[in-house]
Design an enzyme around this catalytic site. Structure first.
Site, PDB file in Angstrom:
ATOM      1  N   GLU A 165      59.667  59.711  64.063  1.00  0.00           N
ATOM      2  CA  GLU A 165      59.021  59.836  65.372  1.00  0.00           C
ATOM      3  C   GLU A 165      57.591  60.386  65.332  1.00  0.00           C
ATOM      4  OE1 GLU A 165      60.055  58.278  67.547  1.00  0.00           O
ATOM      5  OE2 GLU A 165      59.386  59.009  69.488  1.00  0.00           O
TER       6      GLU A 165
ATOM      7  N   SER B  24      59.350  75.617  54.206  1.00  0.00           N
ATOM      8  CA  SER B  24      58.300  76.371  53.508  1.00  0.00           C
ATOM      9  C   SER B  24      58.851  77.610  52.817  1.00  0.00           C
ATOM     10  CB  SER B  24      57.228  76.826  54.501  1.00  0.00           C
ATOM     11  OG  SER B  24      56.505  75.726  54.959  1.00  0.00           O
TER      12      SER B  24
END
Lengths: 401, 364, 401, 364
Positions: A244, A129
């Protein structure tokens, strides 16, 4: 169809639970349960105990410590870790950077990083970010300019969880700004000890100290630290985000929280009865428990479907993210409401995480946890982004004309 | 019905608002100076009758002040010293109460009313804390929880069980046997747990007996609850404005995120929730002079709705801000913290709805 | 500020209530209360009783039967009409076409129509919506082409409430399709007895018969029936939609419904207690009652502000529409839930509205009313449109770049 | 765990789905022929043990059939004759029950289980209807409410209080003293109020005594409730698909309304609600063979969540359709009517959550 857990799966669950309860120190589990921030040593210790049993990176290639377990079993593992108040293996290491290195890194990089990542000998944080690019990740601006054997990195990352505890950061950086914004992004590992890096804590409304801004001022990063090919960072990031998903629903975490709510609400006897004696409170708790049961099964459905699918993430994963975050928030609200006015003097924030033994009573965490719970629907792809995905990728709702 | 402010009310609102905003701008709090400002502007005298040196401002005036207080995220204690403890003092008897009230009005002293007890949730009417008659006066024994702004007070007002009901005792904060344990609330107030370990008090310490204490406390609590609702609406109002500014400015995917319809609709729902809350503040204020049973139900209904609105508006505002909403340097998060703290005061939604149900519904 | 009703307002409320209870036949009020569709005669009778007392068109110009009452008093009037199960004065007449004729019609048109409209001697229905133009009203296609002294009207209207009971219809028609879609729209009154008009009932999920399609096949409409100027119909429609908002919140209607819910839920004693004994049910009911109290005050705030404002509708009216429709829907849900399984044999739909005396028991209405309640958030400017208005006109949220 | 259908299940689902869709396409119902089709395809025999001539299909097979039934908005009674009355008959004793079951399996007869009573809401366990021992048998007296699909039945199965508990009686629908008053439900089923006015029955009419009736009925009700949940999920699934088609096609302000983000997000929330409901169907089905107390709680929890999802999905679908959603010629409204009807069967949300709470929560 086999709508129940099989005997083997039940056996695996019991085995995991037993291992966790026997091997993870009680002090660590108590701290997790009471929402105290853990000192770095404890997180490392817990992950190393998990790693010894193959519980830290079971989804990795077997050559690098993975186990060939079914996705359902891996989901059970995570659920038990969460439910038993064991710190999860550091996601930035085992779920994010590890798989990318395993898939796209050089042999040299794999040898250098993977065992250390699995064992938390090296602590990674994630530099994705940026101030101007939240959910619109591809708008990132941090630049890396090749100068001989190094990249010169300049720019700023934000919301970097645990940067203040980490050894390294994996970053998306812009190595080329000529093409489409998704192009020209590269995936770089950076040692946080390199000169020119400054880490500033961001104070958050929960009173905790866990996220940071990371500033790069002409930081020299060896080109050896580039993962894969220059300019393909966006692909690697997408691969990474598709990894995952056995824990996206945070089922074990919500279960532990709701169990705690029931304990607290049943325990605060007094002249006006317990919170649990309020029919309205009980109803909200029951509804949350039922919603959680549904989520547990939805989670298993996504996980089981995933196992068969190609590497493209199942867009239904977004359902887990949405409901999972909502449930964690509901649990935090219920805890606050269970405590009533006493929540206010229960304490707020954890100023001194250097003293993990610092005693706090059962009233301590709820206010912080309530504020903190808002992050679940914001970070990791906000719930708005998740709804966009469901509308477009699953339902096929039209783009704007 | 008429919802327009008269000239005097406009003036009060504007000046209170200016004061709170100036204080907020000033950054570092100079608590003493700000409290002096409150006093000079007449905010402290506002709700009290002229007979005791007050301004006879009335409930609507208090509402306007609290709305401005909430909007500016003001910091000086007001709800506790003026609207809770102050109003109880004004209803009490004897020299102790009178001098404490005079001290409040001249800005030199503050008291704090201790309402809640361990595991007693929001019921203050049946305290476990008890006062036993002794030869010289009383012995006070018990614990109170989450007493708002007790740390700046020199006098604690403590409801305690006596033969015949609940009486109210004034206890100097430095009396032997009184222990305070104070924490900051997330919105920067203070809340204290207080232990009264066999505190010896003179007969004059009972400032309201079992015949009058309950009614005096109930009136103060209902008034403060309505004021709390007004503060919450002021805070929600501003939080929505901040949110609208943010989403109109913040760009993503090439346009301001406020142009996305899903976000627009959620902002619209926030507005609806706030306006409904404001209406309930009007209702509560209008009912403050009704007979006590009706007043209690009306105020409970108001705060139940205001609480729900606050939770909705607060969490939506944070969500619409994304990560920025979580940073405590940024105002949105602080308004959310304030709203959350106020939600836990004077009753959570569940407790308040229970009051309305027990009464069989709202007064017509 | 005067946050309570004044003594005068209370007196007015008592006076209205007394008049309604004394003068409106019990049979009519019972039918309204039990959700039975009323025969035309009864609706006419009720309106004429209201009109005699000045209660049908108090918001009109005094010259045409209006009273110079405050907006708050007019709101009290509507609340009492609804609460006492009196049929409202026909909205199409008194709230919609009447004010437009009064404002923009010729003297001749006023004399011809206004007294008849006020007294329901003439029954108007509204021809605005078209199959391709729901909330996007300006997309309408029904055309009116001038041929000498008549317009030739062709096209189709839809969702026309009571067209099968009406004498006349007021329509938006397209007299010019060259400009912007809001231009070239005219406002036309059409006698439904004119040849070429076909009315088809639309069967709705509530089992009632109240909305229709209206087809125009080369219908000749005298140009005298044009209201105002050709091409200004859009302005008149906007004026009309800005009329009388003293009842947008449907406060009296919701109050009557919620009172009924309380009665039914408190009355069904039996081996497993009454619905009202369920804490969860009681809580939902209490919350609805509180929300309604808030809406009542919000309604008065909008009404009081309106009185001072210019003729532009207060965009906050949208709040009334949103919460008002939600509350009516909540009340319908609560009634269904109060009845439990018995709702199923309570009957559904009203096949025979020609027999208003048809006995039905307390279980009759709820299923139909539940389905019917969905319309409140759809018709009259859907709640989505209302949210757009709030976002843009009140909050100033940006248009798409 | 494994959520994939095996080959047999795929086949069953496909053929049941084709049958229901064909029937729906056919328009005008030929009830007898369609019932015969159900019989021929083995849908009626599906849930019953091979010993009585059934197919031993198992709970998952029934779930698949009901999901397809819901998606196609099928119309022939199935829940009542097969899953409720049929299953109770299969658990009952004596010639009367055996012949009724045989008649069901060969498509010639149907029974209906009468569960609810006036003002009894969803409790069937404590009937006011009573059976008194007479010289020749029994006298049955009482009223039942909202009996599903009783009008096509020739036999009513009626739980009644006897000494020692609840027993189950088989009553020919044309027995003297039996009166049916039947209405169409909004989704085109029938529901009857039934009066048993001192109906004289032989001893053989008691097909389950007070030791076995309760358990047999409870098992049938739980199984039918889970099946009802599956039907609701099938219907919701299709309703969402219809809604998505509609908003992708319908244009307003120059673009398909499905391009508006606010509508997209609401459709996404519908999807979330449906998938959560589907998960609870799996849960309920998996628990049908658990011990009765756990089974009951699991099924109640499942329907509580499915009910909430159905109300949300149904009302949102209508709202997204606008006026078209209200027209009963258009499919969306009919799915909404179906979902609403099913919501009222076997317990509304409030009742079901009460069951879960009484049990202290879900089984682990």
């Amino acid at each position: 169809m086999e709508l129940q857990f099989t005997d083997e799966e039940r056996g695996f669950r019991a085995e995991v639970r037993d291992y966790l309860r026997t091997n993870i120190p009680d002090a660590i589990r108590a701290a997790v349960r009471e929402e105290r921030p853990l000192p770095r040593e404890w997180m490392v210790e817990a992950q190393q105990i998990l790693n010894r049993a193959g519980y830290a990176v079971p989804h990795w290639p077997v050559a690098w410590g993975g186990r060939d377990w079914s996705a359902v079993k891996r989901a059970i593992l995570t659920e038990e870790i969460d439910r038993n108040a064991v710190p999860r293996p550091l996601a930035f290491n085992v779920a994010l950077v590890g798989p990318v290195i395993a898939a796209f890194g050089s042999e040299e990089q794999k040898r250098r990083f993977l065992p250390a990542i699995a064992n938390l000998d090296l602590w990674f944080c994630q530099g994705f970010s940026e101030p101007g690019a939240g959910s619109d990740l591809a708008a990132l601006k941090t630049s890396a300019v090749r100068e001989g054997d190094v990249y010169r990195v300049n720019g700023q990352k934000i919301w970097t969880t645990y940067a203040h505890k980490a050894d390294w950061i994996f970053c998306l950086v812009r190595t080329d700004s000529s093409g489409r914004k998704q192009q020209g992004i590269s995936f770089l590992l950076i040692d946080l000890a390199t000169p020119g890096i400054e880490i500033r804590l961001i104070h958050t409304i929960d009173g905790y100290r866990h996220v940071n801004e990371v500033f790069f001022d002409n930081v020299a990063v060896p080109v050896d630290n580039l993962i894969g090919e220059e300019g393909r960072g966006w692909d690697y990031a997408k691969y990474l985000l598709g990894q995952e998903r056995t824990s996206m629903g945070n089922v074990g975490f919500s279960r532990r929280r709701l169990e705690q709510v029931r304990v607290v609400a049943s325990g605060t006897t007094g002249p006006c009865g317990r919170a649990i004696d309020s029919a309205a409170f009980r109803r909200r708790l029951t509804q949350a428990e039922i919603e959680l049961k549904a989520l547990e099964i939805t989670q298993m459905r996504v996980v089981a479907a995933d196992a068969k699918a190609s590497h493209a993430p199942d867009p239904k994963t977004s359902i887990l993210k949405i409901r999972g975050s909502e449930l964690l928030q509901t649990a935090a609200e219920l805890m606050l409401d269970a405590l009533g006015p006493e929540a206010l003097t229960g304490g707020f924030g954890m100023p001194d995480e250097t003293d993990p033994h610092q005693g706090i009573d059962a009233r301590s965490a709820p206010l912080s946890a309530y504020f903190s719970s808002r992050k679940f629907s914001i970070f990791g792809g906000s719930n708005e982004i998740q709804r966009n995905i469901l509308a477009k990728a699953v339902l096929g709702l039209g783009a704007r004309k | 019905m008429n919802f327009d402010l008269d000239e005097e009310q406009e003036l009060l609102r504007a000046s209170a608002s200016r004061l709170f905003e100036d204080h907020a701008q000033a950054g570092q709090d100079d608590a003493a100076a700000q409290w002096r400002d409150y006093c000079d502007m007449g905010l402290i005298a506002l709700p009290f009758p002229a007979a005791v040196g007050g301004l006879d401002g009335g409930h609507e005036a208090v509402m306007l002040v609290m709305d401005a207080y909430g909007a500016a995220l003001a910091r000086q204690p007001y709800l506790q010293p003026v609207l809770l403890a102050g109003r109880v003092l004004a209803q009490s008897e004897g020299e102790l109460a009178a001098s404490a009230l005079a001290g409040l009005l001249d800005g030199s002293r503050r008291a704090a009313l201790c309402l809640y007890e361990p595991r007693g949730r929001y019921r203050w009417e049946l305290p476990q804390t008890s006062a036993l008659r002794t030869g010289e006066g009383w012995t006070l024994r018990g614990e109170k929880r989450a007493v708002l702004d007790a740390d700046g007070a020199d006098l604690l007002l403590c409801p305690a069980s006596v033969r015949g009901g609940v009486a109210l005792f004034a206890v100097p904060v430095d009396a032997p046997g009184v222990t305070l344990s104070t924490r900051r609330t997330p919105d920067g107030r203070s809340a204290s747990d207080v232990v009264f370990a066999d505190v010896a008090l003179g007969t004059e310490a009972m400032i309201a007996d079992h015949r009058s204490a309950g009614a005096a406390i109930a009136a103060a609590v209902d008034g403060a609850t309505a004021a709390c609702c007004a503060e919450m609406v002021g805070a929600m109002d501003r939080l929505l404005a901040i949110t609208v500014d943010y989403i109109n400015t913040r760009e993503q995917f090439g346009q301001p995120i406020g142009a996305f319809q899903a976000l627009q609709h959620r902002a619209a729902d926030m507005l609806v929730a706030i306006e409904q809350a404001r209406s309930m503040v009007y209702y509560a204020v209008a009912m403050l002079d009704a007979e006590p049973a009706q007043r209690k139900v009306a105020v409970a209904a108001a705060k139940a709705l205001v609480n729900r609105s606050a939770r909705f508006v607060g969490t939506e505002a944070i969500q619409l801000h994304g990560g920025m909403g979580l940073a405590s340097e940024y105002p949105a998060g602080r308004y959310f913290q304030r709203l959350t703290t106020l939600e836990t005061m004077f009753g959570d939604t569940d407790h308040l709805l229970g009051i309305v149900e027990t009464a069989g519904g709202l007064p017509d």
